[in-house]
Design an enzyme around this catalytic site. Structure first.
Site, PDB file in Angstrom:
ATOM      1  N   LYS A  36      -2.313  12.355   4.568  1.00 48.87           N
ATOM      2  CA  LYS A  36      -3.233  11.598   5.434  1.00 48.87           C
ATOM      3  C   LYS A  36      -2.496  10.949   6.606  1.00 48.87           C
ATOM      4  O   LYS A  36      -3.028  10.862   7.709  1.00 48.87           O
ATOM      5  CB  LYS A  36      -4.005  10.542   4.631  1.00 48.87           C
ATOM      6  CG  LYS A  36      -3.228   9.321   4.242  1.00 48.87           C
ATOM      7  CD  LYS A  36      -4.098   8.288   3.567  1.00 48.87           C
ATOM      8  CE  LYS A  36      -3.273   7.139   3.046  1.00 48.87           C
ATOM      9  NZ  LYS A  36      -2.596   6.367   4.074  1.00 48.87           N
ATOM     10  N   THR A  37      -1.257  10.492   6.375  1.00 47.17           N
ATOM     11  CA  THR A  37      -0.511   9.845   7.468  1.00 47.17           C
ATOM     12  C   THR A  37      -0.241  10.858   8.574  1.00 47.17           C
ATOM     13  O   THR A  37      -0.328  10.544   9.764  1.00 47.17           O
ATOM     14  CB  THR A  37       0.807   9.246   6.944  1.00 47.17           C
ATOM     15  OG1 THR A  37       0.508   8.384   5.847  1.00 47.17           O
ATOM     16  CG2 THR A  37       1.515   8.443   8.011  1.00 47.17           C
ATOM     17  N   ASP A 226      -6.549   2.928   8.511  1.00 44.45           N
ATOM     18  CA  ASP A 226      -5.857   3.579   7.396  1.00 44.45           C
ATOM     19  C   ASP A 226      -6.144   2.802   6.105  1.00 44.45           C
ATOM     20  O   ASP A 226      -6.463   1.609   6.159  1.00 44.45           O
ATOM     21  CB  ASP A 226      -4.347   3.567   7.693  1.00 44.45           C
ATOM     22  CG  ASP A 226      -3.556   4.440   6.723  1.00 44.45           C
ATOM     23  OD1 ASP A 226      -4.177   5.237   5.986  1.00 44.45           O
ATOM     24  OD2 ASP A 226      -2.320   4.318   6.709  1.00 44.45           O
ATOM     25  N   GLU A 227      -6.023   3.460   4.966  1.00 41.89           N
ATOM     26  CA  GLU A 227      -6.225   2.812   3.652  1.00 41.89           C
ATOM     27  C   GLU A 227      -7.543   2.031   3.630  1.00 41.89           C
ATOM     28  O   GLU A 227      -7.619   0.896   3.153  1.00 41.89           O
ATOM     29  CB  GLU A 227      -5.057   1.859   3.316  1.00 41.89           C
ATOM     30  CG  GLU A 227      -3.686   2.520   3.270  1.00 41.89           C
ATOM     31  CD  GLU A 227      -3.447   3.350   2.019  1.00 41.89           C
ATOM     32  OE1 GLU A 227      -4.409   3.583   1.259  1.00 41.89           O
ATOM     33  OE2 GLU A 227      -2.310   3.779   1.814  1.00 41.89           O
ATOM     34  N   GLN A 257      -8.246   5.459  -5.171  1.00 38.15           N
ATOM     35  CA  GLN A 257      -6.998   4.684  -5.175  1.00 38.15           C
ATOM     36  C   GLN A 257      -7.227   3.220  -4.777  1.00 38.15           C
ATOM     37  O   GLN A 257      -6.308   2.549  -4.327  1.00 38.15           O
ATOM     38  CB  GLN A 257      -5.968   5.333  -4.245  1.00 38.15           C
ATOM     39  CG  GLN A 257      -5.519   6.709  -4.731  1.00 38.15           C
ATOM     40  CD  GLN A 257      -4.382   7.264  -3.892  1.00 38.15           C
ATOM     41  OE1 GLN A 257      -3.260   6.784  -3.934  1.00 38.15           O
ATOM     42  NE2 GLN A 257      -4.678   8.292  -3.114  1.00 38.15           N
ATOM     43  N   ARG A 604       1.726   9.794  -8.665  1.00 36.65           N
ATOM     44  CA  ARG A 604       3.040   9.547  -8.046  1.00 36.65           C
ATOM     45  C   ARG A 604       4.005  10.678  -8.389  1.00 36.65           C
ATOM     46  O   ARG A 604       5.050  10.824  -7.769  1.00 36.65           O
ATOM     47  CB  ARG A 604       3.671   8.235  -8.546  1.00 36.65           C
ATOM     48  CG  ARG A 604       2.947   6.927  -8.282  1.00 36.65           C
ATOM     49  CD  ARG A 604       2.494   6.750  -6.874  1.00 36.65           C
ATOM     50  NE  ARG A 604       1.129   7.215  -6.704  1.00 36.65           N
ATOM     51  CZ  ARG A 604       0.600   7.570  -5.538  1.00 36.65           C
ATOM     52  NH1 ARG A 604       1.318   7.526  -4.439  1.00 36.65           N
ATOM     53  NH2 ARG A 604      -0.650   7.981  -5.441  1.00 36.65           N
TER      54      ARG A 604
END
Length: 721
Positions: A36-37, A226-227, A257, A604
């Site tokens: 996504k970044t 973002d987020e 998340q 993770r």
């Protein structure tokens, strides 16, 4: 034409779609490890380089300064380092930009002071001295929480910006209210704004000066967040307000998340975005570049049990790997030994570096049993975002009580003589030091010999010494674990921690007591106090170098955004994950958040994932059962090591069934709507500004007292006018 203009290079089809879809409201559901970044930075660069948008017309909000700096670094590599990327920032950073430019409208100087937590505590110390109250940092946390509650809306801002109406703390008899008003008065005098004020002043500014708001709405043609799943209602309201003119709001996040609901994040904004933007487009980034298909399958299997989410199935084109392993041990030490064995195999047989290995857990105190085993096997480890167990303040304090009984040393004495407060401050300590030097005795002995001196009669020195002396007599007769429990109770240290209200610190002290009991069971209950302390000192002697290879240990919250080839999720026990306290407070909402936490931990892992738990008892003496999250996984997706007895499994499932009934108690409905005028027996008349369904509270503004308070739906004293 060249690839616009290199900035879309390496993007997959959906990332490219996200980067090049620029107009209107857009929601990107970006799963774990989906790049996504990369999509966000490429879109920013596309807007600037391909569409010619000036960076000063483009707001890009992230949640942490670290994330903002990383995004700036990546963007500058693509668009050139000389362009101004000042609007790649956090919510607070953006509000500072607005206020530096516009705060003069509120009669505040542009160079207003930004107060951090330490500045807030300095102001509170002044207030406590003026009111001649005992200064106790732990009490500051309670007052800071009350200040936070006061600042849940903008009502108080008007008393800070009103030049004609002074703040009058003297008008109230209520001590907490007096402290709050004195805090605001001192803030006003120094033109200081704390973090809550930054957003509230911005809201007040926009409300009172529509032209200022219009100017910023005009300026910000494109907004990226973002987020977004971590947005609170206030943060969402700010974005919605700023994007009203151009409507180009682009939000990226993963509702699966959301792990910060307890501090205000609300996944409903990303899940139900069409409520606010009926014409919003949704783009899915569901190709995972991080994990093996086996790890992804376990994550997908777990998270589909959540209701509040946007349905998606993560997939990967990565080659197949090994099955996820669930390890079940008969006791905690067995769990720790098995994990250490696996780590050694990874290093020896697969050539893994210790830096490739992460051990994740739900709560800090869970690190203790693993730390002890890693130390035993001389394996280097480092704790991210926290202290090693035996370096935590409360653990050092607790052990200092034992050391004082064993050695009467000055270091232990100084650590605990005034914790909790016993009126033995700097001047009295200096006097003790002077006497101790003259007599050649320890500080503790010097105090013991001078209890009837004028300087110590008005203190609690006598109670402290009596507690230590009474237990010193028993130290040869009782176990060290009993001694620790008795001394923490007798000196008031345990009560001090309970009053402080810090559950983590209390959990850590209980874990220390439990570890002592386990140590005695393993090595015989006749372990002497001196031997135990010597053993611990050798264990915790910290002459490791930071640059050495080390296993990374951290809570799941700390691990968010990170990735490791080999991940161990330990302590996967019912009541720990999902967390019993969270379930009790927030029921089904908490269960979904706890499941998201487990999902974050699972995702993770890149190559191998190990889920571990063991039988026995928790620090609170409850029987341990495997977490319900293990039973929710499809059977064929993982390999079990260790045997769960059929009786234990049935018992566990019954406990989970009973807990589920409690959590699924029928949801209440609010009796009043937003905007309703109500009356409170203490606060007077007010208006319901918002309703928080999760916590089942109304946020009611009481204009007479200039406060907004969260009032429970079940409170009978709230009536309509």
């Amino acid at each position: 034409m060249t690839e616009p203009f290199n900035m879309l290079h390496g993007l997959n089809e959906m990332q490219r779609l996200a980067a090049t879809t620029t107009e209107g409201p857009i929601r990107v559901i970006a799963g774990a490890g989906s790049g996504k970044t990369k999509a966000l930075t490429s879109r920013y660069a596309y807007l600037v380089n391909a569409l010619g948008i000036e960076p000063s017309n483009l707001l890009c909000v992230t949640f942490t300064n670290k994330a903002a700096q990383e995004m700036k670094r990546r963007v500058k590599k693509i668009i050139g380092g000389e362009r101004d990327t000042g609007y790649i920032t956090t919510y607070h950073g953006f509000c500072v930009r607005v206020l530096r430019e516009e705060i003069h409208h509120l009669f505040y100087p542009k160079n207003f002071l930004i107060l951090d937590t330490e500045d807030q505590k300095t102001i509170l110390r002044e207030i406590y001295e003026e009111l001649q109250l005992k200064i106790n940092d732990s009490k500051f946390n309670r007052i800071l929480k009350k200040i936070g509650e006061l600042k849940m809306d903008t009502g108080y801002v008007y008393s800070l910006i009103d030049r004609n109406q002074p703040i009058k703390p003297e008008d109230t008899e209520d001590q907490d209210r007096k402290i709050l008003l004195m805090y605001l008065k001192k803030q006003k005098r120094v033109y200081g704004l704390d973090f809550d004020d930054l957003m509230n002043f911005t809201f007040a500014l926009f409300k009172e000066y529509p032209k200022v708001l219009a100017r910023w709405q005009e300026r910000l043609h494109y907004i990226q967040v973002d987020e977004f799943q971590d947005s609170s209602s206030r943060q969402f309201e700010l974005i919605r307000l700023l994007g009203e003119k151009h409507g180009n709001v682009f939000v990226v996040g993963d509702p699966d998340q959301t792990i910060y609901e307890w501090r205000g994040a609300d996944p409903a904004y990303i899940v139900h975005l069409e409520r606010w933007y009926p014409n919003c487009q949704t783009i899915f980034l569901n190709q995972n570049y991080r994990s093996t298909p086996e790890i992804l399958a376990v994550g997908n299997s777990l998270i589909q049990n959540n209701a509040l989410r946007v349905e998606k199935q993560m997939f990967t084109e990565a080659p197949s790997g090994v099955k996820v392993i669930h390890y079940h041990g008969k006791q905690e030490q067995e769990e720790a030994k098995w994990i250490v064995g696996q780590i050694k195999d990874l290093v020896k047989q697969q050539g893994a570096s210790l830096n490739d290995i992460a051990i994740l857990y739900r709560a800090n105190y869970l690190s203790r049993f693993m730390e002890q085993e890693l130390i035993n096997d001389n394996l280097e480890y480092s704790i991210f975002g926290g202290f090693k167990f035996f370096e935590r303040k409360e653990i050092k304090d607790a052990l200092a009580h034992l050391k004082l009984m064993a050695f009467e040393d000055d270091l232990s004495f100084m650590r605990i003589v005034n914790t909790p407060k016993r009126q033995i401050g700097k001047k009295r300590i200096e006097l003790l030091r002077q006497w101790a030097e003259e007599s050649g005795e320890t500080l503790y002995t010097t105090l013991k010999n001078n209890l009837d001196h004028d300087q110590f009669i008005r203190t609690e020195a006598l109670e402290f010494v009596n507690a230590i002396e009474a237990l010193k007599v028993k130290k040869e007769e009782v176990s060290v674990s009993d001694l620790l429990q008795d001394v923490l109770q007798a000196t008031g240290y345990e009560a001090h921690i309970r009053e402080d209200g810090d559950q983590d610190r209390l959990d850590n002290v209980m874990e220390l007591q439990r570890s002592l009991v386990q140590y005695e069971q393993a090595y015989g209950e006749d372990v002497s106090l001196e031997y135990y302390l010597q053993m611990l000192t050798l264990y915790t002697e910290n002459d490791r170098e930071d640059e050495k290879e080390s296993i990374k240990m951290m809570t799941i919250h700390t691990a968010k955004g990170l990735e490791y080839p080999y991940v161990f999720l330990i302590g996967l026990t019912e009541s720990i994950l999902p967390n019993e306290r969270s379930l009790r407070d927030r029921k089904e909402y908490a269960l979904e958040e706890e499941r998201r936490l487990a999902y974050v931990a699972i995702t993770r892992a890149e190559k191998e994932l190990y889920l571990t738990e063991s039988e026995g008892f928790t620090g609170r003496g409850q029987k341990k059962y495997p977490s319900r999250f293990i039973f929710e996984l499809e059977d064929g997706l993982y390999k079990r090591v260790g045997v769960i007895d059929r009786d234990l499994e049935e018992e566990a499932k019954e406990v989970i069934r009973m807990n589920r009934k409690l959590q699924q108690a029928p949801q209440k409905e609010a009796s009043y709507e937003v905007g309703a005028l109500v009356k409170h027996p203490v606060f007077g008349e007010g208006k319901i500004e918002s309703i928080e369904e999760q916590k089942q509270v109304y946020h009611v503004h009481f204009p007479e007292m200039e406060i907004t308070r969260p009032i429970s739906w079940s409170f009978k004293g709230l009536t309509t006018i």
